[in-house]
Design a protein around this motif. Structure first.
Motif, PDB file in Angstrom:
ATOM      1  N   SER A 119      32.513  44.697  34.618  1.00 56.15           N
ATOM      2  CA  SER A 119      31.636  43.574  34.291  1.00 56.15           C
ATOM      3  C   SER A 119      30.254  44.052  33.861  1.00 56.15           C
ATOM      4  O   SER A 119      29.773  45.106  34.282  1.00 56.15           O
ATOM      5  N   MET A 120      29.631  43.246  33.004  1.00 54.84           N
ATOM      6  CA  MET A 120      28.273  43.516  32.529  1.00 54.84           C
ATOM      7  C   MET A 120      27.479  42.218  32.537  1.00 54.84           C
ATOM      8  O   MET A 120      28.038  41.129  32.494  1.00 54.84           O
ATOM      9  N   ARG A 152      35.882  46.434  39.600  1.00 54.54           N
ATOM     10  CA  ARG A 152      36.932  45.468  39.258  1.00 54.54           C
ATOM     11  C   ARG A 152      36.562  44.021  39.587  1.00 54.54           C
ATOM     12  O   ARG A 152      37.297  43.110  39.229  1.00 54.54           O
ATOM     13  N   SER A 153      35.462  43.810  40.305  1.00 53.17           N
ATOM     14  CA  SER A 153      35.137  42.443  40.710  1.00 53.17           C
ATOM     15  C   SER A 153      33.676  42.322  41.121  1.00 53.17           C
ATOM     16  O   SER A 153      32.975  43.327  41.268  1.00 53.17           O
ATOM     17  N   ARG A 197      34.257  32.112  25.513  1.00 46.50           N
ATOM     18  CA  ARG A 197      33.892  32.022  26.928  1.00 46.50           C
ATOM     19  C   ARG A 197      35.124  31.602  27.701  1.00 46.50           C
ATOM     20  O   ARG A 197      35.817  30.670  27.317  1.00 46.50           O
ATOM     21  N   GLN A 198      35.402  32.302  28.803  1.00 44.79           N
ATOM     22  CA  GLN A 198      36.600  32.034  29.579  1.00 44.79           C
ATOM     23  C   GLN A 198      36.240  31.878  31.054  1.00 44.79           C
ATOM     24  O   GLN A 198      35.250  32.442  31.520  1.00 44.79           O
ATOM     25  N   PRO A 199      37.052  31.109  31.799  1.00 49.57           N
ATOM     26  CA  PRO A 199      36.807  31.026  33.241  1.00 49.57           C
ATOM     27  C   PRO A 199      37.151  32.338  33.920  1.00 49.57           C
ATOM     28  O   PRO A 199      38.098  33.021  33.550  1.00 49.57           O
ATOM     29  N   ALA A 200      36.367  32.695  34.897  1.00 47.85           N
ATOM     30  CA  ALA A 200      36.643  33.913  35.661  1.00 47.85           C
ATOM     31  C   ALA A 200      37.548  33.564  36.828  1.00 47.85           C
ATOM     32  O   ALA A 200      37.243  32.678  37.615  1.00 47.85           O
ATOM     33  N   LYS A 201      38.683  34.231  36.940  1.00 51.29           N
ATOM     34  CA  LYS A 201      39.598  33.971  38.042  1.00 51.29           C
ATOM     35  C   LYS A 201      38.906  34.275  39.362  1.00 51.29           C
ATOM     36  O   LYS A 201      38.293  35.318  39.536  1.00 51.29           O
ATOM     37  N   VAL A 248      32.241  32.491  53.829  1.00 53.09           N
ATOM     38  CA  VAL A 248      33.263  32.273  52.810  1.00 53.09           C
ATOM     39  C   VAL A 248      33.065  33.376  51.785  1.00 53.09           C
ATOM     40  O   VAL A 248      31.949  33.586  51.297  1.00 53.09           O
ATOM     41  N   PHE A 249      34.141  34.118  51.475  1.00 51.11           N
ATOM     42  CA  PHE A 249      34.054  35.231  50.541  1.00 51.11           C
ATOM     43  C   PHE A 249      34.685  34.814  49.218  1.00 51.11           C
ATOM     44  O   PHE A 249      35.830  34.373  49.179  1.00 51.11           O
ATOM     45  N   LEU A 250      33.930  34.959  48.131  1.00 52.33           N
ATOM     46  CA  LEU A 250      34.434  34.676  46.790  1.00 52.33           C
ATOM     47  C   LEU A 250      34.482  35.980  46.011  1.00 52.33           C
ATOM     48  O   LEU A 250      33.515  36.752  46.020  1.00 52.33           O
ATOM     49  N   GLU A 251      35.598  36.206  45.355  1.00 53.20           N
ATOM     50  CA  GLU A 251      35.742  37.411  44.542  1.00 53.20           C
ATOM     51  C   GLU A 251      36.058  37.000  43.105  1.00 53.20           C
ATOM     52  O   GLU A 251      37.125  36.463  42.820  1.00 53.20           O
ATOM     53  N   PHE A 252      35.091  37.226  42.207  1.00 57.63           N
ATOM     54  CA  PHE A 252      35.291  36.959  40.795  1.00 57.63           C
ATOM     55  C   PHE A 252      35.928  38.206  40.181  1.00 57.63           C
ATOM     56  O   PHE A 252      35.323  39.278  40.140  1.00 57.63           O
TER      57      PHE A 252
END
Length: 542
Positions: free
Chosen positions: A26-27, A72-73, A3-7, A17-21
């Motif tokens: 992605s699935m 991509r995000s 498991r890794q953090p998503a940038k 506020v816009f967040l882009e993971f």
């Protein structure tokens, strides 16, 4: 599976506020959003699970927020609770846990960007039409709650504000259900609102809770509860922190916890030991924070009364009026404890714990003082602000502050000593000047702002006459001070209480002296007039 953090990239705008993971292909995307945080998870093309949990800087409108997925995000559009309020950072915390990866170089402020914002309104509207439908936020994290009024009875509440006690008149409201925690288990009660009416106290009544408010509610009516989350989360951090410290203090050193206090600024755990060394405090703090970094889960379970497992957990027993299941709070691999309070779901939510040291407790016990979570950051901010102010005042670096203050204290002591000597000399000279005056007046009045009781007594002793009435006073003329009335014993005995009454103070006397404290030194002129009138009457009679 790793498991890794998503940038995460983020952008601040007037309303959103816009967040882009940033996760390609992605699935199994899952975005859980409430008014104070977002939990995001998905898998990338290689099957590695990505994860972020972000406590927001400020409250958002989760019901008017959406998300969409691209190749991509995954983009999250978070509607601010208050428009045109800039966010200087994405989360509440200045220091981010290592598992949260946020690119702050991509942050952009909206100030001065109104034209760009206006030009993008149509583009935002189009995006909002294409996003996925948002479901309701998770029930356990929903801070708004609708219920029904069962009863509303007149009541009183005693509170203390600024050291003064007062009684508030209002109503005790019982609800069908509540999300506000009543005081108990060492944890203070919650605050919040019922239909925008402030809830000033929540107390337990058997299995239910009394909500004290100052506006009556109709029994049977539907009401909405809103929880003060900042207060609740603070209590959760301190309470879970206490459980962790208590468990490790017992495991490491055999120190049992006998009670604890969740204070407004700091908390304390009473340990059943006469002393705790500095090395033990340091080792305990290191171990506590190691467990926080290990991100151990905190699990809440409910067991039926009589379950054999209850005998295996740490407990101080159930209240006499307890009903229903028994609640167990478990920290994975460390502790299981019977508790009714509110707690975090993972030790990582504690952020950090600072043990401030120990204090002597009651009955040969020791109080261990600590801060957890946001309180550590607030304490650090206060300390740093104080340090900057001291640096400016003392004109040297923080490492030199202590020595500089010591030098100032020594100088002050010497100045005070010199000042006392001067006051004594002045008192003697004042008395000698009066005695050398051949035309001595029947009443001698003197006031000095910088004087003290010794200054007045020296003058009285030097003059040493029972013929002249002396009224001496010291202190601020517009505030409080000290006074001394001396002279013929019968006169002093008669006038002393009247002088104290005029000055709105208290005093006592014997052997021709009456002295005390005054709260209204500005009325000295009235005292002088009283003394002049009295001596004139005495002269006439003679």
């Amino acid at each position: 599976m790793a498991r890794q953090p998503a940038k995460t990239l983020w952008y601040d705008r007037l309303r959103y506020v816009f967040l882009e993971f940033c996760v390609e292909e992605s699935m199994d995307v899952k975005v859980d959003l409430d008014d104070y945080k977002v939990t995001f998870s998905c898998k990338n093309a290689d099957g590695v699970e990505m994860y972020n949990e972000i406590q927001f800087y400020a409250r958002v409108n989760s019901k008017d927020s959406q998300n969409k997925r691209s190749g991509r995000s995954i983009t999250l559009f978070v509607r601010k609770w208050k428009d045109k309020v800039p966010w200087p950072r994405l989360t509440k915390e200045e220091f981010k846990p290592g598992w949260l990866s946020v690119d702050f170089d991509n942050w952009r402020d909206w100030e001065g960007d109104e034209e760009v914002e206006a030009a993008m309104v149509e583009q935002y509207a189009e995006l909002m039409q294409k996003v996925t439908t948002k479901g309701p936020p998770p029930a356990m994290d929903d801070l708004d709650f609708t219920t029904q009024v069962v009863s509303c009875c007149p009541a009183k509440l005693s509170i203390e504000t600024g050291g003064k006690k007062q009684t508030l008149h209002g109503f005790d409201v019982i609800l069908e259900d509540t999300i506000l925690f009543p005081e108990g288990g060492g944890q203070p009660d919650d605050r919040g609102f019922i239909n925008d009416i402030p809830v000033l106290r929540v107390t337990r009544q058997g299995p239910g809770a009394l909500h004290f408010i100052q506006t009556a509610l109709e029994p049977g009516s539907k009401v909405q509860l809103v929880l003060d989350w900042d207060r609740r989360f603070d209590h959760m951090q301190q309470h879970s922190g206490q459980h962790l410290i208590t468990a490790l203090a017992d495991q490491m050193f055999g120190f049992k916890t006998t009670s604890w206090d969740l204070g407004r600024q700091r908390s304390a755990i009473e340990l059943d030991t006469s002393s705790v060394t500095a090395d033990q405090v340091a080792a305990l703090e290191q171990s506590v924070n190691d467990k926080i970094r290990a991100r151990l889960p905190v699990v809440v379970r409910e067991l039926v009364v009589g379950d054999p497992e209850i005998q295996m957990v740490r407990s101080r027993g159930l209240p006499e009026d307890h009903t229903g299941p028994v609640r167990i709070i478990s920290i994975e691999g460390i502790d299981a404890n019977m508790c009714c309070g509110t707690h975090v779901s993972n030790l990582s939510d504690l952020q950090v714990i600072k043990l401030l040291g120990t204090e002597k407790g009651k009955r040969n016990k020791t109080n261990l003082v600590f801060l957890a979570g946001n309180r550590v950051l607030k304490a650090l901010e206060r300390s740093y602000s104080t340090e900057k102010a001291m640096t400016t005042l003392l004109k040297n670096g923080p490492e030199e502050h202590v020595e500089a203050v010591k030098r100032l204290q020594n100088s002050m002591k010497q100045l005070q000593k010199n000042n006392l000597n001067l006051l004594r000399d002045l008192a003697v000279l004042t008395a000698q000047s009066f005695k050398s005056n051949l035309a001595q007046v029947p009443v001698f009045v003197l006031h000095r702002k910088e004087g003290d009781s010794e200054f007045m007594n020296i003058i009285a002793n030097e003059i040493g006459t029972d013929e002249t009435l002396l009224f001496l006073s010291v202190g601020d003329e517009k505030a409080a001070g000290l006074f001394l009335l001396t002279g013929p014993p019968e006169t002093v005995e008669q006038l002393g209480p009247r002088v104290a009454e005029l000055l709105e103070g208290k005093g006592s006397g014997k052997h021709g002296r009456y002295q005390g404290k005054a709260t209204r030194m500005s009325r000295r002129a009235e005292v002088e007039a009283l003394l002049q009138e009295y001596t004139s009457e005495q002269s006439t009679e003679q």
